[in-house]
Design a protein around this motif. Structure first.
Motif, PDB file in Angstrom:
ATOM      1  N   LEU A  29       0.857  -1.182   0.000  1.00 32.62           N
ATOM      2  CA  LEU A  29       0.000   0.000   0.000  1.00 32.62           C
ATOM      3  C   LEU A  29       0.893   1.232   0.000  1.00 32.62           C
ATOM      4  O   LEU A  29       1.604   1.491   0.978  1.00 32.62           O
ATOM      5  CB  LEU A  29      -0.907  -0.016   1.240  1.00 32.62           C
ATOM      6  CG  LEU A  29      -1.961   1.076   1.366  1.00 32.62           C
ATOM      7  CD1 LEU A  29      -2.971   0.968   0.239  1.00 32.62           C
ATOM      8  CD2 LEU A  29      -2.668   0.980   2.712  1.00 32.62           C
ATOM      9  N   LEU A  30       0.919   1.955  -1.120  1.00 37.28           N
ATOM     10  CA  LEU A  30       1.730   3.168  -1.248  1.00 37.28           C
ATOM     11  C   LEU A  30       3.199   2.926  -0.906  1.00 37.28           C
ATOM     12  O   LEU A  30       3.825   3.699  -0.177  1.00 37.28           O
ATOM     13  CB  LEU A  30       1.154   4.288  -0.365  1.00 37.28           C
ATOM     14  CG  LEU A  30      -0.262   4.758  -0.707  1.00 37.28           C
ATOM     15  CD1 LEU A  30      -0.752   5.770   0.318  1.00 37.28           C
ATOM     16  CD2 LEU A  30      -0.295   5.363  -2.111  1.00 37.28           C
ATOM     17  N   HIS A  37       2.586   0.719   7.665  1.00 38.03           N
ATOM     18  CA  HIS A  37       1.819   1.954   7.858  1.00 38.03           C
ATOM     19  C   HIS A  37       1.276   2.019   9.288  1.00 38.03           C
ATOM     20  O   HIS A  37       1.340   3.067   9.943  1.00 38.03           O
ATOM     21  CB  HIS A  37       0.656   2.022   6.871  1.00 38.03           C
ATOM     22  CG  HIS A  37       1.057   2.394   5.475  1.00 38.03           C
ATOM     23  ND1 HIS A  37       1.417   3.682   5.118  1.00 38.03           N
ATOM     24  CD2 HIS A  37       1.142   1.652   4.343  1.00 38.03           C
ATOM     25  CE1 HIS A  37       1.717   3.723   3.831  1.00 38.03           C
ATOM     26  NE2 HIS A  37       1.551   2.499   3.333  1.00 38.03           N
ATOM     27  N   CYS A 107      -5.026   3.702   9.019  1.00 34.39           N
ATOM     28  CA  CYS A 107      -5.407   5.109   8.848  1.00 34.39           C
ATOM     29  C   CYS A 107      -5.693   5.817  10.175  1.00 34.39           C
ATOM     30  O   CYS A 107      -6.227   6.936  10.170  1.00 34.39           O
ATOM     31  CB  CYS A 107      -6.629   5.209   7.930  1.00 34.39           C
ATOM     32  SG  CYS A 107      -6.399   4.432   6.318  1.00 34.39           S
ATOM     33  N   GLU A 217      -5.989   3.412   0.800  1.00 32.47           N
ATOM     34  CA  GLU A 217      -5.020   4.182   0.017  1.00 32.47           C
ATOM     35  C   GLU A 217      -5.497   5.626  -0.166  1.00 32.47           C
ATOM     36  O   GLU A 217      -4.714   6.573  -0.031  1.00 32.47           O
ATOM     37  CB  GLU A 217      -4.798   3.522  -1.343  1.00 32.47           C
ATOM     38  CG  GLU A 217      -3.798   4.259  -2.208  1.00 32.47           C
ATOM     39  CD  GLU A 217      -3.487   3.537  -3.504  1.00 32.47           C
ATOM     40  OE1 GLU A 217      -3.010   4.201  -4.449  1.00 32.47           O
ATOM     41  OE2 GLU A 217      -3.722   2.308  -3.574  1.00 32.47           O
ATOM     42  N   THR A 221      -3.476   8.810   1.402  1.00 26.71           N
ATOM     43  CA  THR A 221      -3.020   9.855   0.482  1.00 26.71           C
ATOM     44  C   THR A 221      -3.567  11.210   0.882  1.00 26.71           C
ATOM     45  O   THR A 221      -2.828  12.217   0.915  1.00 26.71           O
ATOM     46  CB  THR A 221      -3.448   9.529  -0.959  1.00 26.71           C
ATOM     47  OG1 THR A 221      -2.923   8.256  -1.329  1.00 26.71           O
ATOM     48  CG2 THR A 221      -2.923  10.579  -1.928  1.00 26.71           C
TER      49      THR A 221
END
Length: 225
Positions: A29-30, A37, A107, A217, A221
């Motif tokens: 992911l990214l 993350h 997140c 994502e 972002t």
């Protein structure tokens, strides 16, 4: 509130609903894995002193990650509850409080962690969001039995925040008595506690299905802009 804050991050699951060739915490992911993350969130919060990362015994992927010295690896159990208990058993400081967080929630915002850390009550607390959708109860044939009153319904999230020894005792007792434990708060509820509900952000999603990865994502972002 002078108390050590430790994170337990259960990451021993296989994530079968993702229909992927590896556990979901290791999906890209990214430019990073989902797990990296999530770890970054915890590593960059100044109140967190240590992270207990619980992985499966024969995890072939964890060796590929460059882990901070603040991270201690612990072997997981057969269920999430057993994995969390293994993580708690690795915490030596009886004064510590623990943030148990899903590895597949990349997140999370520091501001939501901060809200939990203001709680100074033996009941503990969890992040959650009020239910906004209409909730139906079904029978065994997937027919609607009734519409639930959503005014007092919340969707549980993580982190979930408790004093280490209280949570350890609650989880141990519930497991010994065969109680179904779906999150840490349910073990505390079974032990007689009434954890606080702390309103979190709706973008603190748990990546469970393939379509969740694209949404995560987008949120990541946007949060970096």
């Amino acid at each position: 509130m002078d108390r050590p804050i430790v994170v337990v991050l259960p990451a021993a699951g296989v994530g079968s609903r993702m229909q992927a060739d590896k556990p979901k915490q290791y999906l890209a992911l990214l430019g990073k894995t989902l797990l990296e993350h999530t770890l970054d969130i915890m590593l960059t919060h100044t109140a967190i002193s240590k992270i207990i990362l619980v992985v499966s015994k024969d995890d072939p992927y964890i060796a590929n990650l460059s882990l901070s010295p603040k991270i201690q690896l612990v072997e997981g159990g057969e269920t999430r509850a057993e994995s969390v208990l293994n993580g708690l058993n690795a915490i030596c400081d009886k004064n510590a409080w623990v943030l148990v967080h899903d590895a597949a929630r990349p997140c999370l915002q520091h501001t939501d962690i901060d809200k939990l850390l203001t709680i100074d009550d033996e009941q503990g607390a969890i992040l959650a969001i009020p239910v906004t959708d209409t909730i139906k109860r079904s029978d065994n044939q997937q027919r609607i039995v009734m519409t639930e009153d959503r005014s007092q319904l919340w969707q549980a999230q993580t982190p979930q925040f408790f004093q280490v020894d209280r949570l350890k005792k609650a989880l141990s007792t519930a497991l010994q008595q065969g109680v179904q434990i779906t999150d840490e708060a349910s073990a505390m509820e079974y032990a007689g506690f009434r954890p606080h509900l702390v309103a979190g952000r709706s973008d603190n999603l748990k990546v469970t299905r393939p379509e969740d990865l694209a949404l995560a994502e987008f949120y990541l972002t946007r949060n970096k802009l």
